[in-house]
Design a protein around this motif. Structure first.
Motif, short mmCIF file in Angstrom:
data_model
loop_
_atom_site.label_atom_id
_atom_site.label_comp_id
_atom_site.label_asym_id
_atom_site.label_seq_id
_atom_site.Cartn_x
_atom_site.Cartn_y
_atom_site.Cartn_z
N MET A 1 0.85 -1.19 0.00
CA MET A 1 0.00 0.00 0.00
C MET A 1 0.89 1.24 0.00
N MET A 2 0.52 2.24 -0.78
CA MET A 2 1.30 3.48 -0.85
C MET A 2 0.64 4.57 -0.03
N THR A 3 1.46 5.53 0.39
CA THR A 3 0.94 6.72 1.06
C THR A 3 0.35 7.63 0.01
N THR A 4 -0.87 8.09 0.22
CA THR A 4 -1.48 9.01 -0.74
C THR A 4 -1.14 10.44 -0.34
N PRO A 5 -1.13 11.37 -1.31
CA PRO A 5 -0.88 12.77 -0.98
C PRO A 5 -1.90 13.31 0.03
N ASP A 6 -3.16 12.89 -0.10
CA ASP A 6 -4.19 13.34 0.86
C ASP A 6 -3.87 12.88 2.27
N GLN A 7 -3.40 11.64 2.39
CA GLN A 7 -3.05 11.10 3.70
C GLN A 7 -1.87 11.86 4.30
N SER A 8 -0.85 12.14 3.49
CA SER A 8 0.32 12.87 3.95
C SER A 8 -0.06 14.28 4.39
N HIS A 9 -0.93 14.92 3.64
CA HIS A 9 -1.36 16.28 3.97
C HIS A 9 -2.19 16.27 5.26
N ALA A 10 -3.11 15.31 5.38
CA ALA A 10 -3.93 15.20 6.59
C ALA A 10 -3.06 14.95 7.82
N ALA A 11 -2.01 14.15 7.64
CA ALA A 11 -1.09 13.88 8.75
C ALA A 11 -0.39 15.16 9.19
N CYS A 12 0.06 15.96 8.23
CA CYS A 12 0.70 17.25 8.55
C CYS A 12 -0.23 18.13 9.38
N LEU A 13 -1.46 18.29 8.91
CA LEU A 13 -2.42 19.14 9.61
C LEU A 13 -2.68 18.63 11.03
N HIS A 14 -2.85 17.33 11.14
CA HIS A 14 -3.16 16.74 12.45
C HIS A 14 -1.99 16.89 13.43
N LEU A 15 -0.78 16.60 12.97
CA LEU A 15 0.39 16.60 13.86
C LEU A 15 0.79 18.01 14.29
N THR A 16 0.47 19.02 13.47
CA THR A 16 0.81 20.39 13.87
C THR A 16 -0.09 20.88 15.01
N LYS A 17 -1.15 20.14 15.30
CA LYS A 17 -2.07 20.52 16.38
C LYS A 17 -1.75 19.83 17.71
N LEU A 18 -0.60 19.15 17.78
CA LEU A 18 -0.28 18.41 19.01
C LEU A 18 0.31 19.29 20.11
N GLY A 19 0.55 20.55 19.80
CA GLY A 19 1.01 21.48 20.85
C GLY A 19 2.51 21.66 20.95
N SER A 20 3.28 21.04 20.07
CA SER A 20 4.73 21.22 20.09
C SER A 20 5.12 22.21 18.99
N LYS A 21 5.62 23.37 19.40
CA LYS A 21 6.03 24.39 18.44
C LYS A 21 7.19 23.87 17.58
N LYS A 22 8.12 23.16 18.22
CA LYS A 22 9.27 22.62 17.49
C LYS A 22 8.82 21.67 16.39
N LEU A 23 7.89 20.78 16.72
CA LEU A 23 7.38 19.82 15.73
C LEU A 23 6.63 20.55 14.62
N SER A 24 5.77 21.50 14.98
CA SER A 24 4.99 22.24 13.98
C SER A 24 5.89 22.99 13.01
N GLU A 25 6.93 23.64 13.54
CA GLU A 25 7.87 24.37 12.68
C GLU A 25 8.64 23.41 11.77
N PHE A 26 9.00 22.25 12.31
CA PHE A 26 9.73 21.26 11.52
C PHE A 26 8.85 20.71 10.39
N ILE A 27 7.58 20.45 10.70
CA ILE A 27 6.64 19.96 9.69
C ILE A 27 6.46 21.02 8.60
N ALA A 28 6.34 22.28 8.99
CA ALA A 28 6.19 23.37 8.02
C ALA A 28 7.41 23.44 7.10
N CYS A 29 8.58 23.20 7.67
CA CYS A 29 9.83 23.24 6.90
C CYS A 29 9.97 22.01 6.00
#
Length: 197
Positions: A1-29
């Motif tokens: 099974m492959m990762t879909t672009p929608d799944q990757s994008h949804a993961a980004c949005l979800h993980l940036t809401k976990l409350g870690s500024k360092k993680l959110s900035e890294f995901i944005a980068c």
């Protein structure tokens, strides 16, 4: 099974809401990630390769597996040799030979049937085999089956990085990781990348 672009994008949005500024900035980068092909997409060979890589460096694991594949380029011959434990001269420890023998003597059809069961059942049956622990099953689920929601607390890098990020978010580590569901595999990928950065 492959990762879909929608799944990757949804993961980004979800993980940036976990409350870690360092993680959110890294995901944005870094942007969206896909689950890479670290092991074979052949479920049986992928699991064999993971077993070979247990408790050794990535470099050593790749070298040993390359020797196995060079010495036995034919898949059927490789399975027969690994099942018979005829690979000590290639750098496999006695313990890994025993684990591979036990796995391969169960047969490929057993593993294929297991893939059609639940994640919990796969975990139960695989960890019942001698020498296969939670880390090996997690790596198989994540990198071979491309399960988007796998976490391995047996991975020391993941444990250390998640501790730092959860502390920054002001949450207990285990509940912070649980909050990353259904994208814990992507959290793991970002944690490994953060460690390497």
């Amino acid at each position: 099974m492959m990762t879909t672009p929608d799944q990757s994008h949804a993961a980004c949005l979800h993980l940036t809401k976990l409350g870690s500024k360092k993680l959110s900035e890294f995901i944005a980068c870094e942007g969206p990630l896909v689950i890479p092909d670290r092991y074979s997409d052949d479920p049986l060979m992928g699991l064999c390769q993971i077993i070979v890589g247990q408790q050794v460096s990535n470099q050593a694991a790749r070298a040993i597996w390359a020797r196995v594949c060079t010495y036995y380029p034919d898949r059927s011959a490789r399975i027969d040799a690994l099942a018979a434990g005829q690979t000590s001269e290639l750098g496999l420890s006695r313990a890994k030979q025993r684990t591979l023998t036990e796995l391969l003597n169960h047969g490929e059809s057993w593993l294929c049937a297991l893939m059609d069961t639940s994640e919990t059942e796969r975990f139960r049956q695989l960890t019942a085999l001698w020498g296969i622990g939670p880390w090996s099953v997690a790596m198989w689920e994540l990198f071979v089956l491309k399960n988007p929601d796998i976490w391995s607390d047996g991975d020391l890098i993941l444990k250390r990085i998640s501790e730092t990020l959860a502390l920054e978010a002001g949450r207990p580590r285990t509940s912070w990781i649980e909050q990353a569901a259904p994208f814990r595999s992507f959290l793991a990928l970002y944690c490994w990348k953060l460690n390497d950065a």
